[in-house]
Design a protein around this motif. Structure first.
Motif, mmCIF file in Angstrom:
data_model
loop_
_atom_site.group_PDB
_atom_site.id
_atom_site.type_symbol
_atom_site.label_atom_id
_atom_site.label_comp_id
_atom_site.label_asym_id
_atom_site.label_seq_id
_atom_site.Cartn_x
_atom_site.Cartn_y
_atom_site.Cartn_z
ATOM 1 N N LEU A 281 0.437 -13.324 -6.240
ATOM 2 C CA LEU A 281 0.571 -12.304 -7.187
ATOM 3 C C LEU A 281 -0.218 -11.145 -6.643
ATOM 4 N N TYR A 282 0.507 -9.940 -6.932
ATOM 5 C CA TYR A 282 -0.326 -8.429 -6.547
ATOM 6 C C TYR A 282 -0.225 -7.616 -7.492
ATOM 7 N N TYR A 283 -0.826 -6.501 -7.529
ATOM 8 C CA TYR A 283 -0.760 -5.480 -8.232
ATOM 9 C C TYR A 283 -1.188 -4.359 -7.409
ATOM 10 N N SER A 284 -0.425 -3.156 -7.264
ATOM 11 C CA SER A 284 -0.842 -2.071 -6.533
ATOM 12 C C SER A 284 -0.686 -0.820 -7.523
ATOM 13 N N GLN A 285 -1.787 0.082 -7.419
ATOM 14 C CA GLN A 285 -1.661 1.416 -8.274
ATOM 15 C C GLN A 285 -2.026 2.406 -7.416
ATOM 16 N N TYR A 286 -1.022 3.458 -7.173
ATOM 17 C CA TYR A 286 -1.414 4.820 -6.325
ATOM 18 C C TYR A 286 -1.373 6.046 -7.460
ATOM 19 N N THR B 285 -6.068 4.565 -5.029
ATOM 20 C CA THR B 285 -5.454 3.427 -4.930
ATOM 21 C C THR B 285 -6.442 2.482 -5.561
ATOM 22 N N TYR B 286 -5.648 1.594 -6.303
ATOM 23 C CA TYR B 286 -6.312 0.349 -6.939
ATOM 24 C C TYR B 286 -5.415 -0.862 -6.361
ATOM 25 N N GLY B 287 -5.977 -1.998 -5.851
ATOM 26 C CA GLY B 287 -5.036 -3.215 -5.628
ATOM 27 C C GLY B 287 -5.885 -4.483 -5.932
ATOM 28 N N ALA B 288 -4.940 -5.605 -6.033
ATOM 29 C CA ALA B 288 -5.643 -6.752 -6.383
ATOM 30 C C ALA B 288 -4.416 -7.966 -6.202
ATOM 31 N N MET C 156 0.944 -1.224 -0.001
ATOM 32 C CA MET C 156 -0.040 0.189 0.128
ATOM 33 C C MET C 156 0.771 1.305 0.014
ATOM 34 N N TYR C 157 0.490 2.206 -0.802
ATOM 35 C CA TYR C 157 1.110 3.448 -1.147
ATOM 36 C C TYR C 157 0.197 4.800 -0.537
ATOM 37 N N GLN C 158 -1.119 4.235 -0.186
ATOM 38 C CA GLN C 158 -1.864 5.150 0.744
ATOM 39 C C GLN C 158 -2.313 4.361 1.699
ATOM 40 N N SER C 159 -2.439 4.939 2.876
ATOM 41 C CA SER C 159 -3.062 4.192 4.068
ATOM 42 C C SER C 159 -4.335 5.020 4.942
#
Length: 771
Positions: free
Chosen positions: A384-389, A363-366, A186-189
């Motif tokens: 596997l993961y994907y994170s977008q901030y 933020t989107y994540g999966a 996470m880049y946003q909390s």
């Protein structure tokens, strides 16, 4: 990724996964955790277990005349658990071995302290602290199990400016913490630009915090690791809840789709864009007091303000147990803060003007997690993961015909392969591989003068990790030894990071704990200008480049001693921590070093102390931290040490809670010594906008003090439904606390002192119905 790795992943994904987690319910049954708590009080014993081991288990009430052994035998008969008596004080709980089914013979990460602060918070033998929000008793000042607020009650953890998005653990900045949600980095909390946790408290079930001695599985963070998880066991029950407070409304639902699958959904949305409350006003004043969007900072001629602010989050989890040896989990989340702020005012030329501002934080994540148990001793996991901030801002000033646009975007792809071998009940081996690709882009565009800038950087990293966990035959000593080998492609750099934890029990009630680790980090937050993104979220992410932004490294060691007997816990832990290759731009200087970019380090030496006592229905504790945190930059301050901007020498928290059946009450007192700041020289040159300063961080703000209270009450409704009502009062004495101080000069050269104040008296009220 190369062909052999793809073949390995394909092979693992073609296998069927690990055993169904056991779940048991009976009519008129009580939660097992409640029965264990009653046995602990009655027989003066402590049960040691992994929280997931007993999650969702329930049994019929035990005969009150049973001896301890009789009670344990009945629990062995009616649950899938083994109860092993280690001595007159400690009893371990583990899953039974089932013939022809690959279940683990023993979970090595046993609980050594239950009810660490309150019910639901435990400490494990590897130094990790876990909080189970489902079995959680209220903490003072909270009406919801906000995970990032909960951990700030632990010694050594604080937010220096009350923001969730700025949690400081043993003197580190927030970006030096690795925060994982279901394996997603996470880049946003935070919501409300940092004052509220972005993680829905009613979907979250467990949070793990490692301040030191972190598992070799985790990397790329020089301070600490915070791992957040939701419920991971299919229990074939349908549950739902709806609720709201003075800022938002939310809902949660969990329902089986088939005998082997389940879906969990949660959503939360603020209604602050259509209705404001006293809570909203307090939060708004706190966040925007130091921004361009504050009317006092922008213009004194405002005629009208039109602000629209909202936040929302959405979480979904799909659980599928393929068969008795395999399972798969999918997770998805979305988090957003949005602010539209328009201001009409009379210009100095007596014309009606308007400014338009927009700020978005998204933020989107999966993630997908696949586990396969090959036999009773060996299992593997693929994750596997994907994170977008994405943080973007647009400021349109009609009067100056000025349009400024800024954007900071992070994309993170990750893969982890995990292999665990249980040699026997006393020895466990874990190895694995991790791949990450992180890209960071920054865009800036201004029309007067015409200027556009766009930069994008990428770092790919590979890591091999391995560790062993071992108990001595007496089970009084637990040791975890591990190491992580990182390779960063773009930097052409290897980093070897050994980790260790040792836990030794002696004289029944005493424990000695030794922890240590080396870590590295390739991404950090920096500040170019204090008013970037309107001064609200002025930090932006940037990758290490080997030049002006180096790869950070850290070293930490700690030694702790604890006593736990008769509902009394006393613990003390000393630590030493060094973080190297930090930049001045990552430290947020607002003094003579604000526009200097150089590289240095900080060193922290400290002691965490905790005393906790349970007295019937009362819980009381005192946490205290003494630390000394100093910078060292060769080119600043003649190379001499000077106090870190986060240097709080003394931090204390005293709390008292009362829990009886449906009623919970709590009060806490929070105090810390003043934060460092840099004071200006008495003599200033009125012909320049440059401020002359004294020694960096040579002055201190006044001490901080805050008192919070909270209360909640549960009302049983028809069937299995109930309602919960809660109230929390933050800073009940409306204490004025200055949390930051800096200085500016106007066009005429006049010096001004700017003080940022903490939250004033802030009430909150919640209502929730559980089905």
């Amino acid at each position: 990724m190369n062909k052999p790795l793809l073949i390995l992943i394909s092979f693992l994904l073609s296998l069927s996964l690990s055993p169904l987690a056991y779940s048991q319910t009976q009519p008129n049954a009580l939660p097992l955790i409640q029965i264990l708590s009653e046995l602990e009080k009655k027989h003066q014993v402590t049960f040691s277990y992994e929280p997931q081991t007993i999650a969702n288990l329930s049994v019929k009430s035990l005969n009150p005349n049973y001896s301890l052994e009789e009670a344990l035998q009945e629990l062995r008969t009616n649950t899938p658990l083994n109860f092993k008596i280690l001595n007159s004080r400690f009893i371990t709980i583990a899953l039974k071995i089932v013939k022809n089914e690959p279940q683990h013979t023993q979970r090595l990460n046993e609980v050594v302290v239950t009810n660490y602060l309150t019910k639901g918070i435990s400490k494990l033998n590897n130094g990790t602290i876990k909080a189970n929000t489902k079995g959680f008793n209220m903490l003072p000042g909270l009406i919801e199990p906000d995970v990032l607020q909960i951990i700030q009650n632990l010694p050594g953890i604080i937010s220096i400016d009350e923001r969730i998005s700025n949690i400081n653990i043993r003197g580190g900045t927030n970006d030096q913490n690795l925060i994982l949600y279901e394996g997603i980095r996470m880049y946003q909390s935070g919501h409300f630009f940092g004052l509220i946790s972005a993680f829905n408290p009613y979907l979250t079930e467990e949070i793990s915090i490692s301040k030191n001695g972190t598992s070799a599985r985790f990397g790329d963070a020089v301070s600490s690791t915070i791992a957040i998880k939701s419920k991971d066991v299919i229990d074939h029950k349908t549950q739902a809840s709806i609720g709201g407070n003075l800022l938002s409304v939310d809902g949660f639902a969990k329902t089986p789709i088939s005998p082997k699958s389940e879906i969990q959904l949660s959503a939360r949305r603020a209604y602050t864009d259509v209705m404001v409350t006293q809570t909203y006003d307090a939060y708004f004043e706190r966040i925007f007091q130091d921004s361009e969007l504050n009317n006092n900072n922008a213009t004194n001629n405002a005629l009208a303000l039109d602000e629209r602010f909202l936040f929302y989050d959405f979480n979904a989890k799909f659980l599928y147990d393929i068969n008795a040896t395999s399972k798969i989990r999918f997770n998805a989340l979305a988090i957003r803060n949005r602010l539209d702020y328009n201001q009409a005012y009379i210009s100095t030329e007596h014309r009606l003007e308007e400014t338009k501002s927009k700020l978005n934080q998204l933020t989107y994540g999966a993630s997908a997690n696949y586990t396969k148990a090959f036999n009773s001793q060996f299992k593997s996991t693929v994750e596997l993961y994907y994170s977008q901030y994405d943080l973007d801002a647009k400021n349109e000033n009609v009067h100056d015909n000025l349009v400024l646009t800024q954007e900071n975007k992070v994309e993170d792809y990750g893969l982890r392969l995990d292999f665990t071998k249980t040699v026997n009940t006393d020895l466990n081996i874990n190895t694995g591989y991790q791949f990450n690709e992180v890209s960071v882009a920054y865009f800036e565009d201004v029309n007067a003068p015409n200027f556009t800038s766009y930069t994008k950087e990428i770092i790919r990293s590979h890591a091999l990790f391995g560790e062993i966990e071992w108990y001595t035959p007496s089970r009084k000593t637990h040791i975890r030894l591990g190491s992580r080998i990182n390779y960063f492609d773009q930097l052409a750099t290897f980093k070897i990071e050994p980790r260790f934890s040792v836990n030794y029990q002696f004289f029944d009630f005493f424990r000695l704990e030794i922890l240590g680790e080396l870590k590295s980090q390739s991404i950090t937050q920096i500040i170019d200008l204090q008013q970037d993104f309107f001064g609200i979220e002025k930090r932006r992410w940037q990758l290490a480049n080997g030049n002006d932004v180096p790869l950070m490294t850290s070293e930490q060691a700690s030694l702790g001693l604890s006593y736990n007997h008769n509902n009394l816990l006393v613990s003390v832990e000393g630590y030493y921590k060094v973080v190297n290759d930090i930049t001045t731009r990552s430290q947020g200087f607002q003094n003579q070093y604000q526009f200097i970019n150089t590289i240095g380090s900080y060193k922290v030496r400290g002691v965490d102390f905790l005393i906790h006592k349970r007295l019937g229905l009362f819980n009381t504790w005192l946490g205290y931290t003494y630390s000394k945190n100093d910078y060292h930059f060769e080119t600043l301050n003649q190379g001499e040490l000077f106090p870190n901007t986060l240097d709080l020498r003394h931090v204390a928290n005293a709390s008292l809670t009362y829990n009886k059946s449906a009623l919970q009450l709590g009060m806490s007192f929070n105090w810390h010594s003043g934060r460092p700041y840099t004071s200006p020289s008495e003599s200033q040159d009125a012909n320049t906008n440059t401020i002359q300063y004294k020694a960096p961080n040579g002055a201190r703000l006044e001490d901080y003090f805050r008192t919070d209270i909270s209360a909640s009450y549960r009302i049983d409704l028809s069937g299995n439904s109930n309602a919960e009502v809660g109230i929390a009062l933050w800073n009940i004495f409306n204490q004025t606390n200055i949390i930051n101080r800096y200085y500016t000069k106007d066009a005429e050269g006049a010096l001004s002192e700017i003080n940022n104040e903490s939250l004033k008296f802030t009430p909150n009220f919640s209502v929730r119905i559980n089905f």
